[in-house]
Every structure is written in structure tokens, then in C-alpha cells.
Motif scaffolding. Structure first.
Motif, PDB file in Angstrom:
ATOM      1  N   THR A 281      43.888  54.751  48.164  1.00 13.93           N
ATOM      2  CA  THR A 281      44.556  54.461  46.906  1.00 13.93           C
ATOM      3  C   THR A 281      45.108  55.769  46.353  1.00 13.93           C
ATOM      4  O   THR A 281      44.387  56.771  46.293  1.00 13.93           O
ATOM      5  CB  THR A 281      43.574  53.853  45.888  1.00 13.93           C
ATOM      6  OG1 THR A 281      43.047  52.644  46.425  1.00 13.93           O
ATOM      7  CG2 THR A 281      44.272  53.559  44.571  1.00 13.93           C
ATOM      8  N   THR A 282      46.368  55.784  45.985  1.00 11.83           N
ATOM      9  CA  THR A 282      47.008  56.986  45.437  1.00 11.83           C
ATOM     10  C   THR A 282      47.432  56.706  44.009  1.00 11.83           C
ATOM     11  O   THR A 282      48.134  55.728  43.747  1.00 11.83           O
ATOM     12  CB  THR A 282      48.228  57.397  46.282  1.00 11.83           C
ATOM     13  OG1 THR A 282      47.848  57.484  47.660  1.00 11.83           O
ATOM     14  CG2 THR A 282      48.765  58.741  45.833  1.00 11.83           C
ATOM     15  N   VAL A 283      47.001  57.576  43.090  1.00  8.37           N
ATOM     16  CA  VAL A 283      47.251  57.371  41.666  1.00  8.37           C
ATOM     17  C   VAL A 283      47.784  58.662  41.048  1.00  8.37           C
ATOM     18  O   VAL A 283      47.329  59.761  41.399  1.00  8.37           O
ATOM     19  CB  VAL A 283      45.961  56.948  40.922  1.00  8.37           C
ATOM     20  CG1 VAL A 283      46.248  56.689  39.445  1.00  8.37           C
ATOM     21  CG2 VAL A 283      45.347  55.707  41.560  1.00  8.37           C
ATOM     22  N   ALA A 284      48.746  58.533  40.148  1.00  9.29           N
ATOM     23  CA  ALA A 284      49.256  59.675  39.382  1.00  9.29           C
ATOM     24  C   ALA A 284      49.285  59.290  37.907  1.00  9.29           C
ATOM     25  O   ALA A 284      49.748  58.204  37.555  1.00  9.29           O
ATOM     26  CB  ALA A 284      50.645  60.076  39.854  1.00  9.29           C
ATOM     27  N   VAL A 285      48.787  60.171  37.064  1.00 10.36           N
ATOM     28  CA  VAL A 285      48.773  59.971  35.613  1.00 10.36           C
ATOM     29  C   VAL A 285      49.327  61.229  34.959  1.00 10.36           C
ATOM     30  O   VAL A 285      48.985  62.345  35.354  1.00 10.36           O
ATOM     31  CB  VAL A 285      47.350  59.683  35.094  1.00 10.36           C
ATOM     32  CG1 VAL A 285      47.352  59.540  33.576  1.00 10.36           C
ATOM     33  CG2 VAL A 285      46.780  58.418  35.744  1.00 10.36           C
ATOM     34  N   ALA A 286      50.197  61.059  33.955  1.00 15.19           N
ATOM     35  CA  ALA A 286      50.796  62.226  33.308  1.00 15.19           C
ATOM     36  C   ALA A 286      51.178  61.909  31.872  1.00 15.19           C
ATOM     37  O   ALA A 286      51.262  60.745  31.472  1.00 15.19           O
ATOM     38  CB  ALA A 286      52.029  62.695  34.086  1.00 15.19           C
ATOM     39  N   VAL A 287      51.408  62.973  31.103  1.00 17.80           N
ATOM     40  CA  VAL A 287      51.950  62.891  29.748  1.00 17.80           C
ATOM     41  C   VAL A 287      53.188  63.773  29.706  1.00 17.80           C
ATOM     42  O   VAL A 287      53.425  64.583  30.607  1.00 17.80           O
ATOM     43  CB  VAL A 287      50.930  63.361  28.693  1.00 17.80           C
ATOM     44  CG1 VAL A 287      49.722  62.444  28.666  1.00 17.80           C
ATOM     45  CG2 VAL A 287      50.498  64.810  28.961  1.00 17.80           C
ATOM     46  N   GLU A 288      53.998  63.628  28.667  1.00 17.95           N
ATOM     47  CA  GLU A 288      55.182  64.484  28.549  1.00 17.95           C
ATOM     48  C   GLU A 288      54.756  65.907  28.227  1.00 17.95           C
ATOM     49  O   GLU A 288      53.880  66.144  27.384  1.00 17.95           O
ATOM     50  CB  GLU A 288      56.129  63.977  27.471  1.00 17.95           C
ATOM     51  CG  GLU A 288      57.429  64.767  27.433  1.00 17.95           C
ATOM     52  CD  GLU A 288      58.438  64.269  26.413  1.00 17.95           C
ATOM     53  OE1 GLU A 288      59.640  64.573  26.557  1.00 17.95           O
ATOM     54  OE2 GLU A 288      58.017  63.575  25.471  1.00 17.95           O
ATOM     55  N   ALA A 289      55.387  66.860  28.905  1.00 10.03           N
ATOM     56  CA  ALA A 289      55.089  68.282  28.718  1.00 10.03           C
ATOM     57  C   ALA A 289      56.358  69.028  28.336  1.00 10.03           C
ATOM     58  O   ALA A 289      57.427  68.432  28.158  1.00 10.03           O
ATOM     59  CB  ALA A 289      54.477  68.861  29.986  1.00 10.03           C
ATOM     60  N   ALA A 290      56.244  70.335  28.218  1.00  7.59           N
ATOM     61  CA  ALA A 290      57.368  71.167  27.777  1.00  7.59           C
ATOM     62  C   ALA A 290      58.422  71.292  28.863  1.00  7.59           C
ATOM     63  O   ALA A 290      58.111  71.393  30.056  1.00  7.59           O
ATOM     64  CB  ALA A 290      56.864  72.549  27.387  1.00  7.59           C
ATOM     65  N   GLY A 291      59.682  71.298  28.449  1.00  7.38           N
ATOM     66  CA  GLY A 291      60.787  71.564  29.354  1.00  7.38           C
ATOM     67  C   GLY A 291      61.120  73.041  29.362  1.00  7.38           C
ATOM     68  O   GLY A 291      60.549  73.843  28.605  1.00  7.38           O
ATOM     69  N   LEU A 292      62.072  73.421  30.192  1.00  3.56           N
ATOM     70  CA  LEU A 292      62.444  74.829  30.309  1.00  3.56           C
ATOM     71  C   LEU A 292      63.204  75.335  29.090  1.00  3.56           C
ATOM     72  O   LEU A 292      63.410  76.532  28.942  1.00  3.56           O
ATOM     73  CB  LEU A 292      63.290  75.032  31.565  1.00  3.56           C
ATOM     74  CG  LEU A 292      62.580  74.665  32.873  1.00  3.56           C
ATOM     75  CD1 LEU A 292      63.528  74.802  34.044  1.00  3.56           C
ATOM     76  CD2 LEU A 292      61.348  75.526  33.075  1.00  3.56           C
ATOM     77  N   ASN A 293      63.629  74.408  28.203  1.00  2.32           N
ATOM     78  CA  ASN A 293      64.265  74.848  26.963  1.00  2.32           C
ATOM     79  C   ASN A 293      63.252  75.401  25.976  1.00  2.32           C
ATOM     80  O   ASN A 293      63.612  76.012  24.978  1.00  2.32           O
ATOM     81  CB  ASN A 293      65.036  73.680  26.328  1.00  2.32           C
ATOM     82  CG  ASN A 293      64.170  72.452  26.135  1.00  2.32           C
ATOM     83  OD1 ASN A 293      63.142  72.288  26.772  1.00  2.32           O
ATOM     84  ND2 ASN A 293      64.581  71.568  25.243  1.00  2.32           N
ATOM     85  N   LYS A 294      61.966  75.205  26.240  1.00  2.82           N
ATOM     86  CA  LYS A 294      60.880  75.784  25.443  1.00  2.82           C
ATOM     87  C   LYS A 294      60.095  76.708  26.360  1.00  2.82           C
ATOM     88  O   LYS A 294      59.047  76.350  26.898  1.00  2.82           O
ATOM     89  CB  LYS A 294      59.994  74.696  24.857  1.00  2.82           C
ATOM     90  CG  LYS A 294      60.731  73.730  23.948  1.00  2.82           C
ATOM     91  CD  LYS A 294      59.817  72.612  23.452  1.00  2.82           C
ATOM     92  CE  LYS A 294      60.576  71.638  22.558  1.00  2.82           C
ATOM     93  NZ  LYS A 294      59.723  70.505  22.110  1.00  2.82           N
TER      94      LYS A 294
END
Length: 466
Positions: A281-294
Motif C-alpha cells: 500500500t502506498t500513501v502520500a499525505v501533505a499540506v500546502e507549504a511555501a513557494g519559491l516566492n517566499k
């Protein structure tokens, strides 16, 4: 023509954050010559340290193309024509067009046939590689310096003189199907994660949907090229070549003068699940993080990823990261593999984890890892280790010619700047432990995105993760 080779690369420092998997292909399979190093111990005492080559950058007034070069006296010259036109520039009806573009590299152009490009590059001892990611497509020439002038004509043809003959495009469909059949599960879950997080734009996959095979025609490809392969969206970067020589080549490129920009990324969050008969079973979980503009936050996210744990640092070694230690209570260490995940784009990013496990423990491991993502436990020593690891990766990349070129290209096309490795290391040194912990706290309260593939009998739904 020889088969195209897939490749993966990672951009270091501020732009080292782009860890989304890349795809690559080569028009000619030819090994790149390397300069042998000979140590003359008798002369060692008299040898003086040579000055480090400084990257130079300028924007041409004639066609708005950004030019950057590092003249490091390498015997192998590398020149890359990069366009800010990746899968995020696609529309719903043109999904997969950048994958088709990559496959079409090396086909007949306005001035050269497929055989002519292949034969001449082979005779000159060079190599042409095409790579794509979510924000750019790059056509790269690798060749000995004495043959550079002769080979640049074919690089220009491949990058800017495409004609996309229908019969040649149809001949590439078997290779497209083969590539789609060989995508690893971890890559598939990352693609699903982006789709769940962004839906469109950055959510469009690097790979063509199967339903699009045979539907991307000459007109669609030519329209995409005319729209996005413009001077303001183009950068020409090189290593082992002077800035003046690169500028002369870039000034002659026939690119459109339109000034187009992709829509701003919009993070939505959500989940996508694909049930399959699988032993894993392969699972990925994430939240929004900073972009290169920051930039400051982006560097802090890069440090955080390495502090949390991005896998063992020794081949076949054990994982002793804080994330792995915290999750180990949920399952035996030999039942799962786990790594922190960080991808930064020009105006957004994702931070989370990717895991692969036997189905029976996938649910408990996912819940434990998500709980750690919500409230990471990091000591100052963990953060110091993360900074040291990131700095080492930056300096190692500076000694790797292909990585150096790729980093320079991403810096030029996305930031309009060229960074010295020492300057990037200094930026990492400026990051404090409190700043990293602050970023970790902000990420912990973000909206989750989840993607899962395989036997999902125990994998929790996104509303069950706290």
C-alpha cells in the motif's frame, strides 16, 4: 533512434526544493566524456587554489531571453534551452501535451530530419536530452567544447524549429504506452497527491492520461509551442561556456514575443484513492507549504524536511529520523518505509510524507505519521542536522555538472537570478531553529491532501486523520 532515458533530478537550495519527479529523454544515447583527475604530489605544495567560477546572468533586449553561464573550464560544454511551459500550463483538454512534447524531441524539424539530428550529434560525440517538470521543459546539449559550435544548430532545431509531422507522432505512441506502464507506484501516488491538492494547474500530471493517447495532434502541439515558447518565458543556460558565446546563440533564437503567464496556483486539498490488487500500500499525505516566492520560508521548509527525515543517508542503512522513530511504535520497522516529502514551486508548495507498507499496517502507520505531521517533535540537534544535510547537498550539487546546469536553469527561469553555492549555504546558515519550528507549527494546522494506491483496506479516509 535510440530509446529515450528517464532521469530524475533535484534542485538544491532555494530551488533545491523542487522534488517533484522529473521525466527525461535523450535523442542520442552517447556517454558524456569525463575529465580524468591526476594528482601530482610533487607539485602539490606550489599549487594555488583556483578561483571559483561565478555564475553570470543577463536578459537580452532583442528577444527578452534570459541568459546565464558558468565558465568553469570544463572539457564538456552543456547548453540548455529552457521554457517556462510545464504541465501546469496545460488545460483539461490538452492534459499530457508536455509528455508528448518530450517524446517528440529529436523528431524532424523545419531544417533537419530525425536521421540528420541523430547522425550528426553522434558523429560529434554529443548528447541531447529533454526533461520536463510541472513548470518547465528543457532541451539540453552535452558535447566536447571543440564541437560545440557545430552542434548548437541541432539544439536550436530541436528546441525551436519543431514541425510535429503526424506520421512521426503516431510512431511514438508505443513508447508513450510503455512509459505509462512503467511508472513506479511512488511516482503514481505523488501525481495523485498533486491532483488532490490542486485539481488543475499544478495538479495536472507529468504523464499523459491514457485517454489522450492518439488525441494530441500536430495542431495542438504547435499551438502550445506558439503560446508558451516565448522570449520572456525562455532561458538559455550553460556550463563550460562563456556568457558572450551563450548570448550570441540565444540572440539568434526564433521565439515569439508574446508575454504569457500561467494562472496562479490554488490549493484546495482533498483525497484520491485507487484500489488495486497489490502486496503493498502506498500513501502520500501533505499540506500546502511555501513557494519559491517566499524564499525564507522555502529554505526553512527544506531544512525541516531533512530534520524530520528524508530517508537513510547510507545505502541499505537504517532510518533513524525523528519521523521514523515516532511512527515505529505503530508497526515493525521492516513492515514499512517512510520519508518526508517537500516540493516547492514558484508560487506554492507541498510538505508531507510518502510511505509504502504491507496492507495490514498501512492504516496505523498513516495515522501515526499524520499525527506527527500535525505536531512534529524536533530538537535543536535535529534541526542542526537538517541544516548540515541541506548544505552538503548544495555543495555536492555544485560539483556535479548536470546538477549544476539544472540548478542554474531553474534559478534563471523561475527567479531571474543566478546564485553561487556559497551564497545558498549562507542563506541556510541564517535559518534559526525557532524559525524552523514556527514553520512546522504553521504547516501542522494546514488542510490535508491524501493520495493512496494499492490495497486500501486499512487506509483511513482524510476526515479520519487528526
Amino acid at each position: 533512434m535510440a530509446p529515450f532515458r528517464p532521469s530524475t533530478s533535484v534542485w538544491s537550495a532555494l530551488l533545491l526544493l523542487r522534488k517533484a519527479r522529473k521525466m527525461a529523454c535523450s535523442a542520442v544515447r552517447s556517454p558524456v566524456l569525463r575529465n580524468p583527475t591526476v594528482r601530482h604530489y610533487a607539485a602539490a605544495a606550489a599549487t594555488q587554489c583556483s578561483s571559483v567560477a561565478v555564475p553570470e546572468l543577463q536578459v537580452l533586449s532583442s528577444n527578452k531571453v534570459t541568459v546565464a553561464a558558468v565558465d568553469n573550464n570544463s572539457p564538456i560544454a552543456q547548453v540548455s534551452v529552457i521554457f517556462r511551459a510545464g504541465s501546469r500550463n496545460e488545460t483539461y483538454n490538452t492534459q499530457g501535451i508536455t509528455h508528448h512534447l518530450r517524446i517528440a524531441a529529436g523528431l524532424s524539424t523545419c531544417r533537419s530530419t530525425t536521421f540528420g539530428i541523430t547522425r550528426n550529434i553522434q558523429q560529434l560525440g554529443g548528447n541531447i536530452i529533454t526533461t520536463t517538470d510541472r513548470e518547465s521543459i528543457a532541451y539540453t546539449l552535452q558535447i566536447t567544447r571543440n564541437n560545440l559550435d557545430k552542434a548548437l544548430t541541432f539544439l536550436e532545431d530541436v528546441a525551436t524549429q519543431q514541425v510535429f509531422k503526424p506520421w512521426e507522432l503516431s510512431d511514438q505512441l508505443p513508447r508513450l504506452r510503455y512509459e505509462l506502464s512503467m511508472i513506479p507506484e511512488t511516482t503514481r501516488v505523488i501525481e495523485l497527491l498533486h491532483k488532490a491538492a490542486y485539481r488543475t494547474g499544478l495538479g495536472y500530471s507529468l504523464y499523459s492520461p491514457k485517454r489522450q493517447l492518439g488525441k494530441i495532434n500536430t495542431e495542438a502541439l504547435q499551438h502550445f509551442v506558439n503560446t508558451w515558447f516565448t522570449g520572456s518565458n525562455c532561458a538559455v543556460v550553460a556550463t563550460g561556456v562563456s556568457l558572450s558565446d551563450v548570448s550570441q546563440f540565444a540572440s539568434n533564437l526564433k521565439v515569439c514575443s508574446n508575454d504569457n503567464a500561467a494562472e496562479a496556483a490554488k490549493y484546495h486539498g482533498g483525497e484520491l484513492r485507487k484500489e488495486r490488487s497489490s502486496e503493498l500500500t502506498t500513501v502520500a499525505v501533505a499540506v500546502e507549504a511555501a513557494g519559491l516566492n517566499k524564499e525564507k520560508d522555502a529554505v526553512a521548509c527544506a531544512v525541516l524536511q531533512r530534520a524530520v527525515g528524508s530517508g537513510p543517508r547510507v545505502k541499505w542503512g537504517s532510518n533513524v529520523s525523528p519521523l521514523h522513530r515516532d511512527v515505529s511504535s505503530a508497526a515493525s520497522a521492516d513492515q514499512f518505509a517512510l520519508s518526508a516529502f517537500n516540493a516547492s514551486y514558484s508560487d506554492s508548495g507541498l510538505f508531507g510524507f510518502v510511505l509504502s507498507s504491507v496492507p495490514d499496517v498501512a492504516g496505523s502507520v498513516t495515522k501515526a505519521a499524520a499525527a506527527y505531521l500535525r505536531s512534529p517533535k524536533l530538537s535543536d540537534a535535529d534541526i542542526a542536522r537538517g541544516k548540515a544535510t541541506l548544505k552538503a547537498e548544495i555543495l555536492y550539487a555544485a560539483d556535479n555538472e548536470p546538477a549544476l546546469l539544472e540548478n542554474l536553469g531553474q534559478q534563471a527561469i523561475l527567479k531571474g537570478r543566478a546564485y553561487q553555492p556559497s551564497a545558498l549555504v549562507a542563506e541556510v546558515d541564517k535559518v534559526t531553529a525557532s524559525e524552523v519550528k514556527s514553520i512546522a507549527g504553521k504547516l501542522g494546522s494546514g488542510k490535508l491532501s491524501l493520495a493512496a494506491i494499492g490495497d486500501l483496506s486499512t487506509v483511513p479516509y482524510i476526515d479520519e486523520l487528526k
